[in-house]
Each structure stands twice: as structure tokens, then as C-alpha cells.
Design an enzyme around this catalytic site. Structure first.
Site, PDB file in Angstrom:
ATOM      1  N   VAL A   1      21.459  13.336  25.444  1.00 18.90           N
ATOM      2  CA  VAL A   1      22.465  12.541  26.168  1.00 18.90           C
ATOM      3  C   VAL A   1      23.357  11.726  25.235  1.00 18.90           C
ATOM      4  CG1 VAL A   1      21.218  12.347  28.361  1.00 18.90           C
ATOM      5  CG2 VAL A   1      20.862  10.603  26.588  1.00 18.90           C
TER       6      VAL A   1
ATOM      7  N   SER B   1      15.054  -2.701  33.904  1.00 22.62           N
ATOM      8  CA  SER B   1      13.598  -2.869  33.949  1.00 22.62           C
ATOM      9  C   SER B   1      13.301  -4.304  34.369  1.00 22.62           C
ATOM     10  CB  SER B   1      12.995  -2.614  32.565  1.00 22.62           C
ATOM     11  OG  SER B   1      11.653  -3.088  32.514  1.00 22.62           O
TER      12      SER B   1
ATOM     13  N   TYR C   1      13.252  -2.224  23.262  1.00 24.16           N
ATOM     14  CA  TYR C   1      13.363  -1.674  24.620  1.00 24.16           C
ATOM     15  C   TYR C   1      13.804  -2.750  25.607  1.00 24.16           C
ATOM     16  CZ  TYR C   1      11.912   0.473  29.058  1.00 24.16           C
ATOM     17  OH  TYR C   1      11.879   0.969  30.336  1.00 24.16           O
TER      18      TYR C   1
ATOM     19  N   ALA D   1      15.285  -5.641  25.095  1.00 22.21           N
ATOM     20  CA  ALA D   1      16.666  -6.075  24.840  1.00 22.21           C
ATOM     21  C   ALA D   1      17.661  -5.024  25.334  1.00 22.21           C
ATOM     22  CB  ALA D   1      16.868  -6.350  23.345  1.00 22.21           C
ATOM     23  N   SER D   2      17.307  -3.754  25.186  1.00 22.68           N
ATOM     24  CA  SER D   2      18.216  -2.690  25.648  1.00 22.68           C
ATOM     25  C   SER D   2      18.360  -2.740  27.168  1.00 22.68           C
ATOM     26  CB  SER D   2      17.723  -1.312  25.194  1.00 22.68           C
ATOM     27  OG  SER D   2      16.656  -0.820  26.002  1.00 22.68           O
ATOM     28  N   LYS D   3      17.284  -3.081  27.859  1.00 22.10           N
ATOM     29  CA  LYS D   3      17.356  -3.132  29.324  1.00 22.10           C
ATOM     30  C   LYS D   3      18.152  -4.363  29.777  1.00 22.10           C
ATOM     31  CE  LYS D   3      15.305   0.722  30.115  1.00 22.10           C
ATOM     32  NZ  LYS D   3      16.035   1.829  30.770  1.00 22.10           N
TER      33      LYS D   3
ATOM     34  N   ILE E   1       6.063   2.095  36.435  1.00 21.82           N
ATOM     35  CA  ILE E   1       6.051   3.281  37.297  1.00 21.82           C
ATOM     36  C   ILE E   1       5.236   4.378  36.620  1.00 21.82           C
ATOM     37  CG2 ILE E   1       7.496   4.930  38.573  1.00 21.82           C
ATOM     38  CD1 ILE E   1       7.946   1.903  39.287  1.00 21.82           C
TER      39      ILE E   1
HETATM   40  P1  NAI Z   1      10.154   9.853  31.333  1.00 21.19           P
HETATM   41  O1  NAI Z   1       9.868   9.825  29.882  1.00 21.19           O
HETATM   42  O2  NAI Z   1       9.101  10.356  32.268  1.00 21.19           O
HETATM   43  O3  NAI Z   1      11.491  10.658  31.595  1.00 21.19           O
HETATM   44  C1  NAI Z   1      12.638  10.427  30.818  1.00 21.19           C
HETATM   45  C2  NAI Z   1      13.440  11.714  30.728  1.00 21.19           C
HETATM   46  O4  NAI Z   1      14.587  11.423  29.927  1.00 21.19           O
HETATM   47  C3  NAI Z   1      12.684  12.863  30.052  1.00 21.19           C
HETATM   48  O5  NAI Z   1      12.828  14.061  30.802  1.00 21.19           O
HETATM   49  C4  NAI Z   1      13.349  12.965  28.695  1.00 21.19           C
HETATM   50  O6  NAI Z   1      13.363  14.303  28.175  1.00 21.19           O
HETATM   51  C5  NAI Z   1      14.753  12.467  28.998  1.00 21.19           C
HETATM   52  N1  NAI Z   1      15.396  11.956  27.795  1.00 21.19           N
HETATM   53  C6  NAI Z   1      14.992  10.919  27.022  1.00 21.19           C
HETATM   54  N2  NAI Z   1      15.811  10.777  25.979  1.00 21.19           N
HETATM   55  C7  NAI Z   1      16.765  11.741  26.084  1.00 21.19           C
HETATM   56  C8  NAI Z   1      17.883  12.109  25.312  1.00 21.19           C
HETATM   57  N3  NAI Z   1      18.224  11.444  24.188  1.00 21.19           N
HETATM   58  N4  NAI Z   1      18.637  13.144  25.719  1.00 21.19           N
HETATM   59  C9  NAI Z   1      18.315  13.825  26.854  1.00 21.19           C
HETATM   60  N5  NAI Z   1      17.264  13.531  27.624  1.00 21.19           N
HETATM   61  C10 NAI Z   1      16.495  12.488  27.242  1.00 21.19           C
HETATM   62  O7  NAI Z   1      10.551   8.352  31.713  1.00 21.19           O
HETATM   63  P2  NAI Z   1      10.598   7.549  33.094  1.00 21.19           P
HETATM   64  O8  NAI Z   1       9.427   6.663  33.145  1.00 21.19           O
HETATM   65  O9  NAI Z   1      10.908   8.448  34.211  1.00 21.19           O
HETATM   66  O10 NAI Z   1      11.845   6.596  32.805  1.00 21.19           O
HETATM   67  C11 NAI Z   1      13.132   6.835  33.317  1.00 21.19           C
HETATM   68  C12 NAI Z   1      13.949   5.576  33.135  1.00 21.19           C
HETATM   69  O11 NAI Z   1      13.339   4.497  33.827  1.00 21.19           O
HETATM   70  C13 NAI Z   1      14.077   5.128  31.682  1.00 21.19           C
HETATM   71  O12 NAI Z   1      15.377   4.617  31.461  1.00 21.19           O
HETATM   72  C14 NAI Z   1      13.059   4.020  31.587  1.00 21.19           C
HETATM   73  O13 NAI Z   1      13.376   3.092  30.563  1.00 21.19           O
HETATM   74  C15 NAI Z   1      13.175   3.410  32.957  1.00 21.19           C
HETATM   75  N6  NAI Z   1      12.036   2.620  33.356  1.00 21.19           N
HETATM   76  C16 NAI Z   1      10.793   3.182  33.433  1.00 21.19           C
HETATM   77  C17 NAI Z   1       9.702   2.410  33.790  1.00 21.19           C
HETATM   78  C18 NAI Z   1       8.322   2.970  33.883  1.00 21.19           C
HETATM   79  O14 NAI Z   1       7.377   2.176  34.015  1.00 21.19           O
HETATM   80  N7  NAI Z   1       8.116   4.290  33.831  1.00 21.19           N
HETATM   81  C19 NAI Z   1       9.860   0.984  34.136  1.00 21.19           C
HETATM   82  C20 NAI Z   1      11.215   0.495  34.024  1.00 21.19           C
HETATM   83  C21 NAI Z   1      12.245   1.297  33.656  1.00 21.19           C
END
Ligand code: NAI
Length: 240
Positions: free
Chosen positions: A53, A128, A141, A143-145, A174
Site C-alpha cells: 500500500v 485505535s 504504533y 503515535a501513528s494511530k 480485536i
Molecule cells: P491483520 O494483520 O490481521 O491484517 C492487516 C492486513 O493488512 C494484512 O492482510 C496485511 O497483509 C495487510 N498489510 C499490512 N501492511 C501492508 C502493506 N504495506 N501493503 C499491503 N498490505 C498490507 O491486522 P488487523 O488486526 O486486521 O488490523 C487492521 C487495522 O486495524 C490496522 O490498521 C490495525 O492497526 C488496526 N487495529 C487493530 C486492532 C487489533 O486489536 N487487531 C486494534 C486497533 C486497531
């Protein structure tokens, strides 16, 4: 069919919250273009754009794949938990901001020409609960959020005249592959999971679908009066 006739771009669509959001968007009648570095886990029916991305070339391919963009959900993100604030590798710091913050901005502005031409659109970013509450050994992380919260509020003001709504969701912890990876970086992952679950009023982690429900709402016309908002879906983390 709350997204009937809409074309929605979702980054991070192959896993966790992005995957659940893509699945729900399809079920609500949208055409979904999913952007991810991995094709494994991309839901059936999503049109995949595989790439990083943060690469302009990935952005260009996704934008070229469609004439209209009604919604954009920037869900791809990376975590950097496990490092004390004075031990974070500066390259890791930069990468976290590149993926979580700069890519959110980059995809937002890439979608703007189509949204402006249509008279509007909806952008949903993922912050977040930690952006408000802080945390330990996770400074880049968190700070980014926080930066995402500020970006969303700023963009909402600037883009309101174009009919573009910009909002974020602040999830609690989550149960996704990202959370499992973060927990496994603790010395005692089982104890860390229990501590974190108990930190939430509901005493459990959220499910990706529970965040996807918020994403779908913000993408839909039901959220026509939401802009610049950060919707908390955190099982009572901030209340507890
Ligand atoms: P995850 O790791 O299960 O899914 C993230 C997806 O983003 C993956 O499919 C990965 O391949 C893709 N990805 C990551 N970097 C990439 C890049 N440079 N280019 C293309 N694709 C990329 O993570 P999850 O838990 O679903 O998190 C999704 C969002 O929610 C993130 O922004 C995370 O920071 C945020 N979040 C998650 C929390 C949690 O507890 N799981 C809590 C608060 C926020």
C-alpha cells in the site's frame, strides 16, 4: 443492501478487520476492490489488487481499475509492539508511519478526483483506542494511530465542501492475526491475553466483524451526518 451500487476500495482486505469489512461490503451489495500485499485470505468476490500500500504503483493500479469510488476504507496497518520507547529502531519507526499514516493520506488523496467528480464519497480510516489511552512498549504504533485521528479531523474540514466525509474507528483489542502476533511478542503470551481482555469492560477481545459493522455504517449513506468523527468500538476499554 446498504452499499448497493457503490464501488468500495478496502486496503488490508486479506486479513482480520479488512477481510471482515470486505465480506460485509460484498453482502451489502458493493463492488469491492481489495488491496493487500497478500492474496491469501482475500474473500471470494473481491477484485484483488496485490501490492504494497505504500507503493505509488499499487495506488495507481487500484485507481485505474475503476471509474467510480464511492468509499475507501484504509485498513491495512502494521504493529510495532514489544520495544521500549528508547529501543525502537528508527527504520521501524519510519516504516510504521509509512504504512499506517502516510499510506492513509496517500490513498485518501488518490481517491479524491473520482469522489469529487461524483460529488462526494466516504473515507474510513482505522485508529485505535490506544491513541487516546496510550500504552507500553508500543510508541511508534500508538503515535501513528494518534496521527490518524488528527489527519481524519483535518481532512474532514478540508473535504466537506467536496461532499467527502472522512471518519475513523477506534477499535479495542480485536482477535485477529495482528493481535496474535503482538501477544506472542510478550514473555508470557497467555498472561498478556488475559490481562488485555480484562482491561476491557466486556472482558473479551472484539471480533473483526464487530469493527466491520462500523466500517459499513460509515461507508453507507446512513452516516450522512458523520464527518470528522472517531467512533469508539472497544468493548468498554476507554470506559473501564
Ligand atoms: P491483520 O494483520 O490481521 O491484517 C492487516 C492486513 O493488512 C494484512 O492482510 C496485511 O497483509 C495487510 N498489510 C499490512 N501492511 C501492508 C502493506 N504495506 N501493503 C499491503 N498490505 C498490507 O491486522 P488487523 O488486526 O486486521 O488490523 C487492521 C487495522 O486495524 C490496522 O490498521 C490495525 O492497526 C488496526 N487495529 C487493530 C486492532 C487489533 O486489536 N487487531 C486494534 C486497533 C486497531
Amino acid at each position: 443492501m446498504r452499499l448497493d451500487g457503490k464501488t468500495i476500495l478496502i486496503t488490508g482486505a486479506a486479513s482480520g478487520i479488512g477481510q471482515a469489512s470486505a465480506t460485509k461490503a460484498l453482502a451489502e451489495g458493493a463492488r469491492v476492490i481489495g488491496i493487500d500485499q497478500s492474496g491469501d485470505g482475500m474473500p471470494d468476490g473481491v477484485e484483488p489488487i496485490l501490492g504494497d500500500v505504500t507503493d505509488n504503483e499499487t495506488v495507481a493500479r487500484a485507481i485505474a481499475a475503476t471509474d467510480r469510488i464511492d468509499g475507501l476504507a484504509t485498513i491495512a496497518g502494521i504493529s510495532s509492539s514489544g520495544n521500549a520507547i528508547d529501543e525502537i529502531d528508527p527504520d521501524l519507526w519510519d516504516r510504521v508511519f509509512e504504512v499506517n499514516v502516510k499510506a492513509t493520506w496517500r490513498w485518501m488523496i488518490a481517491a479524491l478526483p473520482a469522489m469529487r467528480a461524483q460529488g462526494g464519497g466516504s473515507v474510513v480510516a482505522i485508529a485505535s483506542q490506544l491513541a487516546f489511552g496510550g500504552g507500553r512498549r508500543n510508541a511508534a504504533y500508538i503515535a501513528s494511530k494518534g496521527a490518524i485521528v488528527s489527519l481524519v479531523k483535518t481532512a474532514a474540514f478540508e473535504l466537506a465542501p467536496d461532499g467527502v466525509r472522512v471518519n475513523a474507528i477506534a477499535p479495542g483489542a480485536i482477535d485477529t492475526p495482528m493481535l496474535n502476533r503482538s501477544m506472542s511478542r510478550n514473555a508470557d503470551p497467555a498472561a498478556a491475553r488475559e490481562y488485555s481482555q480484562n482491561r476491557h469492560a466486556l472482558k473479551r477481545f472484539g471480533r473483526a466483524e464487530e469493527i466491520a459493522n462500523g466500517v459499513i455504517y460509515l461507508l453507507s449513506d446512513e452516516a450522512s451526518y458523520n464527518t470528522g468523527s472517531v467512533i469508539t468500538i472497544d468493548g468498554g476499554w476507554r470506559a473501564a
